[in-house]
Motif scaffolding. Structure first.
Motif, short mmCIF file in Angstrom:
data_model
loop_
_atom_site.label_atom_id
_atom_site.label_comp_id
_atom_site.label_asym_id
_atom_site.label_seq_id
_atom_site.Cartn_x
_atom_site.Cartn_y
_atom_site.Cartn_z
N GLN A 75 5.01 -0.68 3.60
CA GLN A 75 6.24 -0.83 4.38
C GLN A 75 7.23 0.29 4.06
O GLN A 75 7.85 0.87 4.95
CB GLN A 75 6.88 -2.19 4.12
CG GLN A 75 6.09 -3.34 4.66
CD GLN A 75 6.54 -4.68 4.11
OE1 GLN A 75 7.53 -4.77 3.39
NE2 GLN A 75 5.80 -5.73 4.43
N LEU A 76 7.38 0.59 2.77
CA LEU A 76 8.29 1.67 2.37
C LEU A 76 7.84 3.00 2.94
O LEU A 76 8.66 3.80 3.41
CB LEU A 76 8.40 1.73 0.85
CG LEU A 76 9.11 0.58 0.17
CD1 LEU A 76 8.92 0.64 -1.34
CD2 LEU A 76 10.59 0.57 0.52
N GLN A 77 6.54 3.26 2.89
CA GLN A 77 6.02 4.51 3.44
C GLN A 77 6.24 4.57 4.95
O GLN A 77 6.63 5.60 5.48
CB GLN A 77 4.53 4.67 3.12
CG GLN A 77 4.29 5.00 1.66
CD GLN A 77 2.82 5.05 1.30
OE1 GLN A 77 2.01 4.30 1.82
NE2 GLN A 77 2.48 5.95 0.39
N SER A 78 6.02 3.47 5.66
CA SER A 78 6.19 3.46 7.12
C SER A 78 7.65 3.65 7.52
O SER A 78 7.93 4.19 8.59
CB SER A 78 5.63 2.17 7.72
OG SER A 78 6.47 1.07 7.45
N ARG A 79 8.57 3.23 6.66
CA ARG A 79 10.00 3.40 6.95
C ARG A 79 10.55 4.72 6.44
O ARG A 79 11.72 5.03 6.62
CB ARG A 79 10.80 2.24 6.33
CG ARG A 79 10.49 0.90 6.96
CD ARG A 79 11.46 -0.18 6.54
NE ARG A 79 11.43 -0.52 5.15
CZ ARG A 79 10.89 -1.63 4.63
NH1 ARG A 79 10.30 -2.50 5.44
NH2 ARG A 79 10.94 -1.88 3.35
N GLY A 80 9.70 5.50 5.75
CA GLY A 80 10.13 6.80 5.25
C GLY A 80 10.90 6.74 3.95
O GLY A 80 11.45 7.73 3.50
N SER A 81 10.94 5.58 3.31
CA SER A 81 11.68 5.44 2.05
C SER A 81 10.85 5.87 0.85
O SER A 81 11.39 6.12 -0.22
CB SER A 81 12.11 3.99 1.84
OG SER A 81 13.02 3.62 2.83
N LEU A 82 9.54 5.97 1.04
CA LEU A 82 8.64 6.28 -0.07
C LEU A 82 7.63 7.30 0.44
O LEU A 82 7.00 7.09 1.47
CB LEU A 82 7.94 5.01 -0.52
CG LEU A 82 7.12 5.03 -1.79
CD1 LEU A 82 8.01 5.31 -3.00
CD2 LEU A 82 6.43 3.69 -1.98
N SER A 83 7.48 8.39 -0.29
CA SER A 83 6.57 9.44 0.16
C SER A 83 5.57 9.80 -0.93
O SER A 83 5.26 10.94 -1.15
CB SER A 83 7.36 10.67 0.56
OG SER A 83 8.08 11.16 -0.55
#
Length: 84
Positions: A68-76
């Motif tokens: 979820q974090l990756q899909s929202r751009g918060s985690l890369s």
């Protein structure tokens, strides 16, 4: 830098009770990563938790959170596991 620390309950993988989660919901995690990155864009940012070394609801919850974090751009980043 640890941004999120021990966010899930061991027994069922639900979010632990904390003031940030109670007020902001799951967005507190995104906000934490965004603020930490803004403070120091060059540092490595981590989610720190324990008992993630076997299958179960806590591992499932962590994997879902990372996705979820990756899909929202918060985690890369790609998650890793370290035992000390």
């Amino acid at each position: 830098m640890d941004v999120v620390n021990e966010v899930f309950n061991d027994d069922d993988g639900t979010f632990r009770n904390c003031v940030f989660y109670n007020v902001l919901g799951e967005s507190c995690i995104d906000l934490g990563f965004q603020a930490a990155h803004a403070a120091d864009p060059e540092t490595n940012l981590y989610i720190n938790d324990f008992n993630l070394d076997g299958a179960g609801p806590k591992v499932d919850a962590m994997l879902a959170l990372v996705e979820q974090l990756q899909s929202r751009g918060s985690l890369s980043m790609v998650p890793g596991h370290r035992v000390i």
